[in-house]
Design a protein around this motif. Structure first.
Motif, PDB file in Angstrom:
ATOM      1  N   PHE A  47      69.568 105.595  26.104  1.00  0.00           N
ATOM      2  CA  PHE A  47      70.185 105.023  27.309  1.00  0.00           C
ATOM      3  C   PHE A  47      69.426 105.478  28.552  1.00  0.00           C
ATOM      4  CE2 PHE A  47      73.628 104.557  24.342  1.00  0.00           C
ATOM      5  CZ  PHE A  47      74.212 103.369  24.738  1.00  0.00           C
ATOM      6  N   PHE A  48      69.481 104.656  29.568  1.00  0.00           N
ATOM      7  CA  PHE A  48      68.764 105.018  30.786  1.00  0.00           C
ATOM      8  C   PHE A  48      69.579 104.557  31.984  1.00  0.00           C
ATOM      9  CE2 PHE A  48      67.209 101.146  28.860  1.00  0.00           C
ATOM     10  CZ  PHE A  48      67.484 100.214  29.836  1.00  0.00           C
ATOM     11  N   ALA A  49      69.188 105.027  33.142  1.00  0.00           N
ATOM     12  CA  ALA A  49      69.886 104.626  34.361  1.00  0.00           C
ATOM     13  C   ALA A  49      68.852 104.413  35.461  1.00  0.00           C
ATOM     14  CB  ALA A  49      70.878 105.700  34.768  1.00  0.00           C
ATOM     15  N   VAL A  64      61.471  90.691  33.145  1.00  0.00           N
ATOM     16  CA  VAL A  64      60.796  90.999  31.885  1.00  0.00           C
ATOM     17  C   VAL A  64      61.778  91.273  30.749  1.00  0.00           C
ATOM     18  CG1 VAL A  64      60.574  93.509  31.932  1.00  0.00           C
ATOM     19  CG2 VAL A  64      58.676  92.116  31.107  1.00  0.00           C
ATOM     20  N   CYS A  65      63.026  91.463  31.054  1.00  0.00           N
ATOM     21  CA  CYS A  65      63.966  91.868  30.001  1.00  0.00           C
ATOM     22  C   CYS A  65      64.128  90.767  28.953  1.00  0.00           C
ATOM     23  CB  CYS A  65      65.318  92.192  30.618  1.00  0.00           C
ATOM     24  SG  CYS A  65      66.538  92.635  29.380  1.00  0.00           S
ATOM     25  N   PRO A  66      63.749  91.000  27.715  1.00  0.00           N
ATOM     26  CA  PRO A  66      63.775  89.916  26.719  1.00  0.00           C
ATOM     27  C   PRO A  66      65.163  89.339  26.456  1.00  0.00           C
ATOM     28  CG  PRO A  66      62.393  91.706  25.964  1.00  0.00           C
ATOM     29  CD  PRO A  66      63.090  92.197  27.172  1.00  0.00           C
ATOM     30  N   PRO A  67      66.214  90.154  26.241  1.00  0.00           N
ATOM     31  CA  PRO A  67      67.495  89.514  25.965  1.00  0.00           C
ATOM     32  C   PRO A  67      68.306  89.238  27.221  1.00  0.00           C
ATOM     33  CG  PRO A  67      67.669  91.836  25.515  1.00  0.00           C
ATOM     34  CD  PRO A  67      66.308  91.612  26.074  1.00  0.00           C
ATOM     35  N   ALA A  69      69.334  91.288  29.473  1.00  0.00           N
ATOM     36  CA  ALA A  69      70.405  92.277  29.582  1.00  0.00           C
ATOM     37  C   ALA A  69      70.529  92.774  31.014  1.00  0.00           C
ATOM     38  CB  ALA A  69      70.125  93.458  28.664  1.00  0.00           C
ATOM     39  N   ILE A  70      69.526  92.517  31.828  1.00  0.00           N
ATOM     40  CA  ILE A  70      69.570  93.008  33.205  1.00  0.00           C
ATOM     41  C   ILE A  70      69.868  91.834  34.119  1.00  0.00           C
ATOM     42  CG2 ILE A  70      68.203  93.989  35.074  1.00  0.00           C
ATOM     43  CD1 ILE A  70      66.746  95.644  33.132  1.00  0.00           C
ATOM     44  N   SER A  71      70.793  92.075  35.014  1.00  0.00           N
ATOM     45  CA  SER A  71      70.980  91.075  36.062  1.00  0.00           C
ATOM     46  C   SER A  71      71.029  91.815  37.389  1.00  0.00           C
ATOM     47  CB  SER A  71      72.250  90.263  35.812  1.00  0.00           C
ATOM     48  OG  SER A  71      73.254  91.123  35.339  1.00  0.00           O
ATOM     49  N   ILE A  94      68.273  95.844  23.943  1.00  0.00           N
ATOM     50  CA  ILE A  94      67.685  96.188  22.645  1.00  0.00           C
ATOM     51  C   ILE A  94      66.801  97.419  22.744  1.00  0.00           C
ATOM     52  CG2 ILE A  94      67.792  93.861  21.725  1.00  0.00           C
ATOM     53  CD1 ILE A  94      64.894  93.524  22.553  1.00  0.00           C
ATOM     54  N   PHE A  95      66.839  98.087  23.867  1.00  0.00           N
ATOM     55  CA  PHE A  95      66.075  99.330  24.062  1.00  0.00           C
ATOM     56  C   PHE A  95      64.590  99.145  23.789  1.00  0.00           C
ATOM     57  CE2 PHE A  95      70.419 100.507  23.335  1.00  0.00           C
ATOM     58  CZ  PHE A  95      70.649 101.309  24.433  1.00  0.00           C
ATOM     59  N   CYS A  96      64.060  98.065  24.330  1.00  0.00           N
ATOM     60  CA  CYS A  96      62.624  97.858  24.175  1.00  0.00           C
ATOM     61  C   CYS A  96      61.860  98.601  25.258  1.00  0.00           C
ATOM     62  CB  CYS A  96      62.293  96.381  24.219  1.00  0.00           C
ATOM     63  SG  CYS A  96      62.723  95.626  25.777  1.00  0.00           S
ATOM     64  N   TYR A  97      62.507  98.983  26.310  1.00  0.00           N
ATOM     65  CA  TYR A  97      61.901  99.736  27.418  1.00  0.00           C
ATOM     66  C   TYR A  97      60.851  98.935  28.178  1.00  0.00           C
ATOM     67  CZ  TYR A  97      64.065 104.326  27.146  1.00  0.00           C
ATOM     68  OH  TYR A  97      64.943 105.366  27.222  1.00  0.00           O
ATOM     69  N   PHE A  98      60.901  97.611  28.073  1.00  0.00           N
ATOM     70  CA  PHE A  98      59.994  96.826  28.906  1.00  0.00           C
ATOM     71  C   PHE A  98      60.324  97.043  30.380  1.00  0.00           C
ATOM     72  CE2 PHE A  98      58.772  93.237  25.726  1.00  0.00           C
ATOM     73  CZ  PHE A  98      58.081  94.164  24.988  1.00  0.00           C
ATOM     74  N   CYS A  99      61.618  97.118  30.675  1.00  0.00           N
ATOM     75  CA  CYS A  99      62.035  97.293  32.064  1.00  0.00           C
ATOM     76  C   CYS A  99      61.569  98.631  32.595  1.00  0.00           C
ATOM     77  CB  CYS A  99      63.551  97.166  32.175  1.00  0.00           C
ATOM     78  SG  CYS A  99      64.433  98.299  31.097  1.00  0.00           S
TER      79      CYS A  99
HETATM   80  S1  SF4 Z   1      65.331  98.174  27.485  1.00  0.00           S
HETATM   81 FE1  SF4 Z   1      64.649  96.086  27.124  1.00  0.00          FE
HETATM   82  S2  SF4 Z   1      66.525  95.013  26.664  1.00  0.00           S
HETATM   83 FE2  SF4 Z   1      67.169  96.912  27.572  1.00  0.00          FE
HETATM   84  S3  SF4 Z   1      67.430  96.404  29.690  1.00  0.00           S
HETATM   85 FE3  SF4 Z   1      65.344  97.155  29.453  1.00  0.00          FE
HETATM   86  S4  SF4 Z   1      64.100  95.337  29.138  1.00  0.00           S
HETATM   87 FE4  SF4 Z   1      66.230  94.772  28.816  1.00  0.00          FE
END
Ligand code: SF4
Ligand code: SF4
Lengths: 184, 354, 408
Positions: A47-49, A64-67, A69-71, A94-99
């Protein structure tokens, strides 16, 4: 170990002996989860903040968030200034950490917290336009520190609360050994 | 008057202890129902635990953690008894309901005819015990077939057909194996067999290892242990004959192989492992319940437990055979082995070696 | 062995009519989609006695429209999507997509990144093969090998977790390189795991591969001849187990494979046992490759200069400090020039093929990929006919078929 020629009797004896070997010397890999839990790796994607002060509201993380999940939320801070801040829906993430990686100011505070239970959907669901519920309610909790700490003190919604922390160690004979760091 | 009454009472008490209690003890307590139930709980737990140990796991643990989850099976029983019992729409209701009960009854019946101590001869007619046990053991699969037929499910049907084929193909080896021991012991009375082994000081497994091995194979097959767990093969026919069953009736189907395993193992230890040796009750002790039934019974029981533990351990080692391979073994190699066992027994008897 | 009936002749019949066709002898079994031995698919089996007359695999129960989803998303967002359908084998899916994307963008990854890709890909191949071997165990009834294989994936998964911070869905490979560098002391830990794996493979051999019951069940069952294997277009270990020496790592080298010395094991028998041995041998080869990679891995950046130069100063500093690649904003706005590209990657179950078409937009114009399980499907209908019902799980399991992967 390959090849087809095989002595049947030797095969049976070998199979039984191997079974007995593991029966006599069990090499258990199970982690008894609610009683023991793993200390996750340093770079575990948990988890992150978002640090409110560091974020510049550029929306790259949202893009960039694939699903999705961020708005981005439109918030007004104490001084009456308008600002945009990302809001994360843990039901989608999905915890891809692209964000985390794309943020130009490194505004994300990451953690290795992985175990978190939500009592109801509303706790993690984004309602567009509505502020998120605890603990991601930026209007009520503008300080990232508090949010970050909410990951770290063992909250009642952590299923592994009160468990023994173990550290997995690779081992030549047993594959993985769980060591209790507290023990000498 | 009172004197006569008290005399009568004391007589009836004596006769109760002497004539009525032992059969009740035999059927209800040991080796009958209560021990069967305890054995079931323990064996199913042991099987899961042994498999888990071999498989890098813990197995049942969380029900009674301090004792390694040993009452997990009790918890399962409670769960089964609270489940809904579903009768499929197409099932033959009468057969569907009665089959598990009959199955259970015929699974338990052989236990009465397996002597676990010399005292047995006082309670039941022991002279033909082996002759009665064999057909009783062979008859249970008929109800498995009924079970599969009544369920109106193709997988049950295929499973019960498999059971039928397998039973038929392993009957002859079973009979031959027991026959060779009967020839050797010169009696169809299992108690005589045990006296024979104790008298010679050689257990049957040494006297006729072929018959013992054959009996073991048939035992694995009949009780559906690996590698002969074919009629219930999960990845092929779901649960075989028991596919449609739920709740307690499924529990019966699940525990039946263990009951069969139990009676087979008792028979194995009586026929091949020297029965109640090393306890050799004197003639006086043999006529008492404790010396003639309970102590020897305990020895037989422990031997049977070891045999059962070995058989459930096989789950951790073997996958299952294909049905045609198993049938081929039953009709082919096993029958030859059976003849060899009989020949060995005859040779031993004729040569006067034993 | 009778040939499968003409499909068109029975295609319009309902299930009841089909079942009634030869009602006196024929039994129609619907294995799946809720059957312990089917996975997420339905196999319709026509049987005469215990012999399978005809098989009709019905797939699509877990179709997830990955192609259309990806055609409506930024290029970078397809990475988690392609991973999701191949969960035992995510790195290879990720790698195949990223290679296709890099070819579209004209980016070359750095040598170190190439080696890291190979490293993770091979670790993933081992876990994928273990997954296959384990499931084969449960198909044949050996729960031991199932539990063993799944437990032994754990150290390997932990190894990639050390690099990428996730257990299954790594999203590790990005255009231009990889996202994280090796952590300190990784080589020693990896060596420990490899030695453990080698020791364990011996025990696998004793309890499973050389177990006489396993050999009885698998030898001579489900034989695919070399010419049939080529004609049916099956791929990966299943193809090589039929004696065809084709491996994408050799035929169309990518990542660091051209620099590495490894063998491509093949077996000529083409039966279930050969397919099982094939996987075991490939695990041994993968161990060999991992050792070489760890020995030979060059120093340098893990991200290509194209991407590195687009990072802002803070991100560059982060990279130098933590050896962790931050994404420049470019990642969210990649617009490859109009064109098309393909990529092939040898995944655990066979060759993944990617075909991307760009029209210069932010999203792919056409996103097409073929997964190995889908290619391996025709072989069921071919070899199951004439076998016993009990051979169905033996054949199905030996092919390491993974329904979500085939359905995409
Ligand atoms: S970790 Fe991936 S899915 Fe989760 S908020 Fe960041 S970009 Fe979106
Ligand atoms: S990318 Fe970083 S700076 Fe931009 S909105 Fe997201 S958190 Fe804020």
């Amino acid at each position: 170990m390959t090849g087809r020629k095989n002595n049947r009797i030797k095969g049976h004896v070998d199979a039984l002996a191997t079974g007995f070997k593991y029966l006599a010397e069990p090499n258990r890999m199970t982690l008894n989860y609610p009683d023991e839990s793993m200390n996750l790796k340093d770079n575990y994607r948990g988890f992150f903040a978002v640090k409110d002060k560091t974020c510049i509201g550029c929306s790259l993380c949202e893009i960039v968030c694939p699903p999705k999940a961020i708005s981005m939320l439109d918030l007004t801070d104490a001084g009456g200034k308008k600002k945009k801040r990302p809001m994360i829906d843990w039901g989608l993430c999905i915890f891809c950490y692209f964000c985390v990686d794309i943020c130009p100011t490194d505004a994300f505070q990451t953690s290795q917290v992985h175990d978190k239970a939500f009592y109801s959907e509303t706790e993690y669901q984004t309602v567009h336009g509505e502020p998120m519920q605890y603990p991601y309610d930026y209007s009520k909790r503008p300080d990232y520190k508090e949010i970050y700490e909410s990951f770290h003190d063992v909250a009642p919604d952590d299923p592994s609360a009160g468990s023994k922390k173990v550290v997995p160690k690779f081992d030549k004979k047993r594959g993985i050994k769980y060591e209790h760091p507290g023990q000498p | 008057m009172i004197q006569i009454l008290s005399l009568l009472m004391s007589v009836s008490l004596v006769s109760f202890i002497e004539y009525i209690l032992p059969p009740i003890l035999y059927i209800i307590v040991f080796p009958g129902l209560i021990v069967v139930l305890l054995m079931l709980f323990f064996m199913i737990w042991l099987e899961r635990k042994v498999a888990a140990k071999t498989q890098l796991r813990f197995g049942p643990l969380y029900v009674s953690k301090r004792f390694g989850g040993v009452i997990q099976t009790v918890a399962d029983l409670i769960r089964f008894s609270f489940q809904e019992f579903i009768i499929p729409a197409g099932a033959d209701v009468f057969a569907y309901i009665q089959a598990p009960g009959l199955l259970m009854a015929f699974g338990l019946l052989p236990l009465i005819f397996i002597p676990v101590g010399p005292y047995y001869a006082n309670i039941f007619p022991a002279n033909y015990s082996l002759l009665i046990v064999v057909p009783l053991i062979i008859i249970t699969p008929i109800y498995v077939i009924l079970l599969g037929w009544a369920s109106d499910n193709k997988f049950s049907f295929v499973g019960s057909m498999r059971e039928a084929f397998l039973v038929i193909s392993y009957e002859i080896p079973l009979i031959l194996s027991i026959l060779s021991m009967i020839l050797l012991y010169g009696s169809v009375n299992a108690i005589n067999g045990v006296s024979f082994q104790i008298g010679r000081g050689i257990p049957g497994i040494v006297l006729n290892p072929i018959a013992a091995f054959l009996f073991l194979v048939v035992m694995i097959r009949t009780t559906g242990r690996f590698p002969f767990e074919i009629s219930e093969a999960e990845s092929e026919v779901v649960m075989g004959p028991y596919t449609e069953y739920s709740a307690l009736f499924f529990g019966i189907g699940m525990s039946l192989p263990y009951i069969e395993l139990y009676s087979f193992s008792l028979l194995f230890s009586v026929l091949f492992l020297g029965g109640w040796w090393p306890i050799v009750p004197s003639a006086a002790a043999a006529s008492g319940v404790v010396g003639g039934l309970l102590l020897p019974g305990l020895v037989v029981f422990i031997k049977a437990l070891i045999v059962m533990a070995f058989l459930v351990f096989l789950r951790a080692v073997y996958p299952r055979y294909r049905i045609d391979q198993a049938i081929t073994v039953g009709w082919d190699q096993a029958v030859y082995l059976g003849f060899a066992a009989v020949a060995l027994s005859m040779a031993l008897v004729w040569s006067g070696l034993v | 062995m009778s040939a499968p009936q003409d499909r068109t002749a029975t295609a319009n019949l309902t299930y009841d009519e089909l079942a009634g066709l030869k009602a006196d002898r024929e039994l129609v079994l619907l294995i799946g989609p809720a059957h312990p031995g089917s996975g997420h698919m339905k196999i319709k089996v026509w049987m005469d006695g215990d012999i399978i007359q005809r098989v009709d695999p019905d797939i699509g129960f877990v179709h997830r429209t990955t192609e259309k989803l990806s055609e409506n998303r930024l290029y970078i967002k397809a990475i988690p999507i392609v991973e999701r359908v191949m969960l035992p084998d995510t790195i290879n899916a990720n790698l195949a997509y990223v290679i296709a994307l890099e070819r579209l963008l004209g980016i070359e990854p750095t040598p170190r990144a190439q080696y890291l890709r190979t490293l993770t890909s091979e670790i993933n191949r081992i876990t994928s093969h273990l997954y296959g071997i384990g499931l084969y165990g449960i198909f044949l009834g050996s729960s031991t090998v199932y539990m063993w294989a799944f437990a032994d994936r754990e150290p390997l998964i932990d190894l990639i977790e050390e690099i990428s911070g996730a257990r299954i869905t790594y999203s590790y490979i990005i255009p231009g390189g990889v996202r994280w560098d090796l952590p300190a002391g990784f080589k020693e830990r990896a060596e420990t795991v490899l030695q453990y794996m080698e020791a364990r493979l011996k025990d696998y051999g004793k309890i499973w591969v050389r177990n006489p019951v396993v050999m009885d069940r698998t030898e001579g069952v489900g034989v695919v001849s070399k010419s049939d294997a080529i004609r049916l277009g099956i791929t990966g270990p299943n193809l090589r187990a039929s004696g065809v020496d084709y491996d994408t790592r050799r035929a169309k080298p990518y990542a660091a494979y051209p620099n590495l010395d490894f063998e491509v094991p093949t077996f000529s028998e083409g039966d279930c046992y050969a397919r099982l041995l094939q996987r075991v041998e490939e695990i041994e080869q993968s161990i060999r490759i991992i050792r070489q990679v760890l020995k030979d891995i060059p120093d340098g950046r893990i991200i290509s200069d194209d991407i590195y130069s687009k990072m802002n100063p803070l991100q560059k500093r982060m990279y130098e400090m933590k050896h962790r690649v931050m994404f420049p904003a470019y990642m969210a706005s990649m617009r490859p020039a109009a064109g098309r590209s393909t990529a092939s990657v040898e995944a655990g179950r066979g060759e993944i093929f990617f075909y991307l078409v760009s029209n210069g937009d932010k999203v792919p114009f056409r996103f097409r990929w073929v997964t190995p399980s889908f290619l391996n499907l025709p072989f069921f209908t071919h070899v199951m006919v004439g076998q016993h019902l009990a051979d169905l799980p033996a054949i199905y399991g030996s092919s390491d078929y993974f329904p979500p992967e085939a359905d995409r």
